[in-house]
Design a protein around this motif. Structure first.
Motif, PDB file in Angstrom:
ATOM      1  N   ALA A  69       0.714  -1.217   0.130  1.00  0.00           N
ATOM      2  CA  ALA A  69      -0.039   0.059   0.184  1.00  0.00           C
ATOM      3  C   ALA A  69       0.663   1.234   0.086  1.00  0.00           C
ATOM      4  O   ALA A  69       0.416   2.154  -0.686  1.00  0.00           O
ATOM      5  N   LEU A  70       2.033   1.156   0.616  1.00  0.00           N
ATOM      6  CA  LEU A  70       2.761   2.338   0.725  1.00  0.00           C
ATOM      7  C   LEU A  70       3.511   2.506  -0.550  1.00  0.00           C
ATOM      8  O   LEU A  70       3.775   3.804  -1.078  1.00  0.00           O
ATOM      9  N   LEU A  71       3.967   1.445  -1.369  1.00  0.00           N
ATOM     10  CA  LEU A  71       4.355   1.607  -2.640  1.00  0.00           C
ATOM     11  C   LEU A  71       3.601   2.137  -3.549  1.00  0.00           C
ATOM     12  O   LEU A  71       3.790   2.970  -4.422  1.00  0.00           O
ATOM     13  N   LEU A  72       2.213   1.522  -3.401  1.00  0.00           N
ATOM     14  CA  LEU A  72       1.305   2.071  -4.417  1.00  0.00           C
ATOM     15  C   LEU A  72       0.849   3.616  -3.957  1.00  0.00           C
ATOM     16  O   LEU A  72       0.726   4.303  -4.970  1.00  0.00           O
TER      17      LEU A  72
ATOM     18  N   LEU B 266      -4.495   6.666   3.294  1.00  0.00           N
ATOM     19  CA  LEU B 266      -5.613   6.724   4.326  1.00  0.00           C
ATOM     20  C   LEU B 266      -6.707   5.838   3.764  1.00  0.00           C
ATOM     21  O   LEU B 266      -7.468   5.253   4.513  1.00  0.00           O
ATOM     22  N   LEU B 267      -6.895   5.820   2.765  1.00  0.00           N
ATOM     23  CA  LEU B 267      -7.991   4.820   1.802  1.00  0.00           C
ATOM     24  C   LEU B 267      -7.511   3.335   2.373  1.00  0.00           C
ATOM     25  O   LEU B 267      -8.560   2.317   2.783  1.00  0.00           O
ATOM     26  N   TYR B 268      -6.501   2.903   2.210  1.00  0.00           N
ATOM     27  CA  TYR B 268      -6.165   1.688   2.534  1.00  0.00           C
ATOM     28  C   TYR B 268      -6.203   1.355   4.144  1.00  0.00           C
ATOM     29  O   TYR B 268      -6.704   0.389   4.434  1.00  0.00           O
ATOM     30  N   ARG B 269      -5.721   2.555   4.964  1.00  0.00           N
ATOM     31  CA  ARG B 269      -5.917   2.386   6.327  1.00  0.00           C
ATOM     32  C   ARG B 269      -7.396   2.030   6.679  1.00  0.00           C
ATOM     33  O   ARG B 269      -7.731   1.418   7.730  1.00  0.00           O
ATOM     34  N   LEU B 270      -8.337   2.875   5.969  1.00  0.00           N
ATOM     35  CA  LEU B 270      -9.852   2.844   6.356  1.00  0.00           C
ATOM     36  C   LEU B 270     -10.259   1.630   6.050  1.00  0.00           C
ATOM     37  O   LEU B 270     -10.805   0.657   6.953  1.00  0.00           O
TER      38      LEU B 270
ATOM     39  N   LEU C   5      -7.257  -3.607  -1.913  1.00  0.00           N
ATOM     40  CA  LEU C   5      -8.059  -3.573  -3.140  1.00  0.00           C
ATOM     41  C   LEU C   5      -8.762  -2.192  -3.302  1.00  0.00           C
ATOM     42  O   LEU C   5      -8.769  -1.820  -4.469  1.00  0.00           O
ATOM     43  N   ALA C   6      -9.374  -1.755  -2.410  1.00  0.00           N
ATOM     44  CA  ALA C   6      -9.918  -0.334  -2.368  1.00  0.00           C
ATOM     45  C   ALA C   6      -8.819   0.463  -2.902  1.00  0.00           C
ATOM     46  O   ALA C   6      -9.278   1.623  -4.003  1.00  0.00           O
ATOM     47  N   ALA C   7      -7.735   0.509  -2.620  1.00  0.00           N
ATOM     48  CA  ALA C   7      -6.684   1.540  -3.027  1.00  0.00           C
ATOM     49  C   ALA C   7      -6.195   1.319  -4.189  1.00  0.00           C
ATOM     50  O   ALA C   7      -5.997   2.285  -5.019  1.00  0.00           O
ATOM     51  N   PHE C   8      -6.148   0.052  -4.749  1.00  0.00           N
ATOM     52  CA  PHE C   8      -5.839  -0.210  -6.032  1.00  0.00           C
ATOM     53  C   PHE C   8      -6.821   0.332  -7.072  1.00  0.00           C
ATOM     54  O   PHE C   8      -6.712   0.948  -7.992  1.00  0.00           O
ATOM     55  N   LEU C   9      -7.941   0.107  -6.692  1.00  0.00           N
ATOM     56  CA  LEU C   9      -9.121   0.603  -7.568  1.00  0.00           C
ATOM     57  C   LEU C   9      -9.160   2.130  -7.501  1.00  0.00           C
ATOM     58  O   LEU C   9      -9.331   2.547  -8.656  1.00  0.00           O
TER      59      LEU C   9
END
Length: 244
Positions: A8-11, A109-113, A125-129
């Motif tokens: 997620a951090l890399l993304l 933040l979206l990934y953390r949520l 998945l949400a962060a990637f989308l």
């Protein structure tokens, strides 16, 4: 930090790079829409320590989109929340990079949520989308206020959940302050959007006022008072510009 955390951090870092490229390659680091032009005008004025400048003698000779001449003063019509943030970029000569940096934080933040509510896999998945959404990438490469608004909304949601739903990794007073500043930031950026975003939190607060402990009630009242006080700066700004 888990493997998915690192992904997620890399993304998030990748989004900063991609949206910075979008800003440079497609938008040439310049405003193109009328809203962007007004925001950049306001940011330039604020970076110089002003919220107004004297109107030129021939106002029609120097028209600027959504910048108003009134009672001898020229000022932008939009609330100050986003122009103040953009002014920080103007000050250091990196105006174009403000939204890409915020976009990277939004993905994190979206990934953390998602991780907090439904687990690491769902959060990633949400962060990637979102990171793959052309609408998100184009807005993040622009000079518009949408990414800042998303950042504040995600910060508000995470802080609220930590304050009143989950056991927070930080002291309650800290997450409460984040709630206050995110709510006020939304109100000072897009007031009507702030009302819509705040509505479910207001409904939850009403339930907590009825069912919660005395300590929770006092915290909620404190959040409402501080957020309302900071949000009223919008009215003070309007009065300073128009006398009304």
């Amino acid at each position: 930090m888990s493997r998915l955390d690192r992904l997620a951090l890399l993304l998030s870092l990748s989004v900063v790079i991609v949206t910075g490229w979008v800003s440079t390659r497609y938008f040439e680091r310049l405003p193109h829409l009328e809203d962007e032009m007004a925001y950049t005008w306001q940011a330039a004025a604020i970076s110089g320590g002003h919220i107004t400048v004297p109107s030129p003698e021939c106002g029609r000779c120097f028209l600027y989109p959504f910048v108003v001449d009134y009672n001898g003063l020229r000022f932008g019509k939009y609330p100050l929340g986003w122009p103040v943030v953009l002014a920080a970029g103007v000050k250091v000569g990196l105006r174009w990079l403000v939204n890409p940096l915020l976009a990277g934080f939004c993905i994190w933040l979206l990934y953390r949520l998602g991780k907090k509510v439904a687990g690491e896999g769902t959060g990633l998945l949400a962060a990637f989308l979102v990171a793959g959404s052309p609408f998100f990438l184009l807005n993040a490469g622009s000079l518009l206020a949408h990414i800042w608004t998303l950042f504040l909304t995600l910060g508000l949601t995470l802080a609220w959940l930590d304050s009143f739903v989950y056991d927070p990794p930080f002291p309650h007073w800290l997450t409460d302050l984040v709630v206050v500043f995110c709510l006020a930031g939304l109100a000072l950026t897009r007031p009507l959007t702030a009302v819509g975003v705040a509505l479910p939190f207001i409904l939850h607060a009403l339930i907590l006022l009825i069912r919660g402990s005395r300590h929770v009630r006092w915290r909620l009242l404190g959040i409402a008072a501080l957020a309302g006080l900071l949000s009223s700066l919008h009215l003070l700004w309007q009065f300073a510009l128009t006398g009304d």
